[in-house]
Design a protein around this motif. Structure first.
Motif, mmCIF file in Angstrom:
data_model
loop_
_atom_site.group_PDB
_atom_site.id
_atom_site.type_symbol
_atom_site.label_atom_id
_atom_site.label_comp_id
_atom_site.label_asym_id
_atom_site.label_seq_id
_atom_site.Cartn_x
_atom_site.Cartn_y
_atom_site.Cartn_z
ATOM 1 N N GLU A 101 0.768 -1.163 0.075
ATOM 2 C CA GLU A 101 0.017 -0.100 -0.189
ATOM 3 C C GLU A 101 1.103 1.134 -0.109
ATOM 4 O OE1 GLU A 101 -0.219 -2.559 2.020
ATOM 5 O OE2 GLU A 101 -2.484 -3.347 1.765
ATOM 6 N N GLY A 120 -9.805 -4.209 -4.275
ATOM 7 C CA GLY A 120 -8.419 -4.669 -4.171
ATOM 8 C C GLY A 120 -7.748 -5.872 -4.937
ATOM 9 N N ALA A 138 -8.045 -9.017 -4.337
ATOM 10 C CA ALA A 138 -8.884 -10.230 -3.979
ATOM 11 C C ALA A 138 -8.200 -11.367 -3.936
ATOM 12 C CB ALA A 138 -9.777 -10.181 -5.337
HETATM 13 P P1 NAD Z 1 -10.696 -6.612 -2.160
HETATM 14 O O1 NAD Z 1 -11.386 -5.677 -2.792
HETATM 15 O O2 NAD Z 1 -9.430 -7.214 -2.665
HETATM 16 O O3 NAD Z 1 -11.730 -7.862 -1.784
HETATM 17 C C1 NAD Z 1 -12.922 -7.693 -1.085
HETATM 18 C C2 NAD Z 1 -13.914 -8.992 -1.526
HETATM 19 O O4 NAD Z 1 -14.433 -8.531 -3.038
HETATM 20 C C3 NAD Z 1 -13.437 -10.550 -1.696
HETATM 21 O O5 NAD Z 1 -14.216 -11.263 -1.572
HETATM 22 C C4 NAD Z 1 -12.873 -10.384 -3.143
HETATM 23 O O6 NAD Z 1 -12.895 -11.808 -3.784
HETATM 24 C C5 NAD Z 1 -14.096 -9.614 -3.848
HETATM 25 N N1 NAD Z 1 -13.646 -8.988 -5.254
HETATM 26 C C6 NAD Z 1 -12.758 -7.872 -5.184
HETATM 27 N N2 NAD Z 1 -12.507 -7.467 -6.365
HETATM 28 C C7 NAD Z 1 -13.032 -8.414 -7.224
HETATM 29 C C8 NAD Z 1 -13.158 -8.828 -8.356
HETATM 30 N N3 NAD Z 1 -12.822 -7.934 -9.579
HETATM 31 N N4 NAD Z 1 -14.110 -9.589 -8.912
HETATM 32 C C9 NAD Z 1 -14.648 -10.438 -8.172
HETATM 33 N N5 NAD Z 1 -14.384 -10.396 -6.855
HETATM 34 C C10 NAD Z 1 -13.984 -9.398 -6.273
HETATM 35 O O7 NAD Z 1 -10.334 -6.097 -0.478
HETATM 36 P P2 NAD Z 1 -9.752 -6.833 0.723
HETATM 37 O O8 NAD Z 1 -9.801 -8.346 0.613
HETATM 38 O O9 NAD Z 1 -10.008 -6.098 1.971
HETATM 39 O O10 NAD Z 1 -8.078 -6.544 0.423
HETATM 40 C C11 NAD Z 1 -7.250 -7.609 -0.363
HETATM 41 C C12 NAD Z 1 -5.892 -6.905 -0.532
HETATM 42 O O11 NAD Z 1 -6.132 -5.870 -1.577
HETATM 43 C C13 NAD Z 1 -5.096 -6.246 0.597
HETATM 44 O O12 NAD Z 1 -3.813 -6.559 0.534
HETATM 45 C C14 NAD Z 1 -5.762 -4.774 0.501
HETATM 46 O O13 NAD Z 1 -4.674 -4.004 1.214
HETATM 47 C C15 NAD Z 1 -5.521 -4.447 -1.085
HETATM 48 N N6 NAD Z 1 -6.181 -3.716 -1.512
HETATM 49 C C16 NAD Z 1 -5.767 -2.970 -2.676
HETATM 50 C C17 NAD Z 1 -6.279 -1.931 -3.040
HETATM 51 C C18 NAD Z 1 -5.800 -1.305 -4.349
HETATM 52 O O14 NAD Z 1 -5.066 -1.842 -5.204
HETATM 53 N N7 NAD Z 1 -6.180 0.028 -4.732
HETATM 54 C C19 NAD Z 1 -7.555 -1.373 -2.641
HETATM 55 C C20 NAD Z 1 -8.090 -1.863 -1.710
HETATM 56 C C21 NAD Z 1 -7.510 -3.326 -0.906
#
Ligand code: NAD
Length: 365
Positions: A95, A288, A290
């Motif tokens: 991050e 994020g 995922a």
């Molecule tokens: P996440 O958004 O990655 O996932 C949350 C939920 O939504 C999970 O169940 C995931 O499978 C689902 N999901 C997310 N995007 C999806 C997609 N395109 N298609 C299908 N399902 C989807 O959030 P998290 O689990 O809180 O975080 C995971 C990692 O991502 C952490 O390391 C966090 O720091 C990071 N993160 C990065 C960003 C970024 O790159 N801007 C933003 C938020 C979180």
């Protein structure tokens, strides 16, 4: 903003971690196809950021990555982070690479659309009649306000207590800068801008309101209104259709953009753009990396593809090409294609790759 007659663009790709490379591959195929169809040449350069950069270079934002980004017309980012890097100290976390990228490119404006697609009406937790037709753009100030104002910290007091301090401060120039982005965004939309503040209580908000009102004289084609943030939060869930473009500071924007996004109910569908005064913007999905579904061909690539459309609209001045991509997304949803996250009864569940292929078929018809 790039010259609208340009036919060739340097695009930096930052696939990052988790599902990032899978969804980026879909967006790149879409861009290549539309580029061939419309005579636009995209020169793609890929660079590491986040966990993958830590593994290969030891830092989450290598200097080379930032320099490649600076030299490009736009940056398309997927997502960063994952369990593997969660226990590292903050300065070495994925991050931190993202924050460094925003700071390094001076990205002070964050554009977060919340659009309800008729095909996904049922995904919202609000009643269909409340959210049907919602199409909001939240313009959030990203590099000022209470997250950065000085003094800040937790201080010991003379009577052996503690005092936590954060300072909400904006200069007139900072307000004008985000205000201009917001008025110009509203001009590209329905021409209505709602500025959100807390001017009844906060001096910083009074300055915000004064400067935005003064700025409106240069944008007579945009209808400006003001709301206090508490009322704005209420109106967003009561009658969200009243909003077109919203402009607000860092803290209020952080909260309202998430609330507005969740009106749509589907995180895999939401793109965003972060823009600076000059130089390239960064276009990325709101979700994020995922890690729970990474590498399984289950990710929804549509937020990434819609981020590419935002890049064409706001970074490369190619609104008609952006329209075509957005139409292709609507078309595949109309045909019933759904990834697992947006699946509902009677629809066809597909993986990330198959969703990409469906998009490409839609673009060629
Ligand atoms: P996440 O958004 O990655 O996932 C949350 C939920 O939504 C999970 O169940 C995931 O499978 C689902 N999901 C997310 N995007 C999806 C997609 N395109 N298609 C299908 N399902 C989807 O959030 P998290 O689990 O809180 O975080 C995971 C990692 O991502 C952490 O390391 C966090 O720091 C990071 N993160 C990065 C960003 C970024 O790159 N801007 C933003 C938020 C979180």
């Amino acid at each position: 903003m790039t010259d609208s007659t340009a036919q060739s663009f340097q695009i930096t790709l930052l696939p990052g971690d988790g599902i990032g490379p899978e969804i980026m591959a879909v967006a790149v195929n879409v861009l290549k196809q539309i580029g061939e169809q419309e005579g636009i040449k995209f020169d793609f350069t890929e660079a590491p950021i986040g966990g993958v950069a830590i593994d290969t270079t030891g830092v989450p934002l290598p200097k080379d990555t930032l320099s490649i980004c600076r030299q490009s017309d736009a940056v398309l980012l997927a997502s960063i982070g994952g369990y593997k890097w969660d226990s590292l100290p903050r300065s070495q976390r994925p991050e931190t690479g993202l924050l460094g990228l925003r700071a390094g490119l001076g990205l002070f404006a964050n554009l977060r659309p919340a659009t309800i697609l008729p095909q996904l009406l049922e995904a919202s937790s609000l009643k269909p009649e409340v959210v049907e037709g919602v199409d909001i753009m939240v313009v959030r100030e990203l590099t000022g306000g209470i997250y950065f104002g000085q003094p800040k910290g937790i201080f010991e007091t003379e009577d052996s207590d503690q005092r936590g301090v954060s300072t909400m401060a904006y200069t007139g120039k900072e307000i004008d800068r985000i205000g201009r982005v917001a008025f110009e965004t509203a001009q590209k939309r329905q021409g209505r801008l709602c500025s959100v503040d807390k001017a009844n209580v906060l001096e910083v908000s009074q300055l915000w309101r004064d400067r935005i009102t003064a700025l409106s004289k240069s944008y007579t084609d945009v209808e400006l209104s003001h709301l206090y943030v508490d009322n704005a939060a209420m109106q967003l869930v009561r009658a969200p259709k009243q909003f077109d473009t919203i402009v607000t500071g860092n803290l209020f924007g952080d909260i309202l953009s998430d609330a507005a996004a969740m009106l749509t109910g589907s995180i895999g569908m939401l793109p965003s753009a972060s823009l600076g005064e000059s130089g390239p913007g960064v276009y990325e999905p709101v979700h994020g990396s995922a890690p729970d579904i990474a590498g399984q061909d289950k990710a929804n690539p549509l937020a990434q593809v819609l981020s590419a459309a935002m890049m064409l609209r706001y970074g490369l001045d190619r609104p008609a090409t952006a329209d075509r991509i957005e139409q292709a997304v609507l078309s595949v949803l109309d045909q019933g294609y759904r990834t697992g996250d947006i699946m509902s009864e009677g629809m066809k569940v597909v993986g990330c790759k198959a969703m990409g292929e469906a998009l490409q078929t839609a673009l060629s018809s």
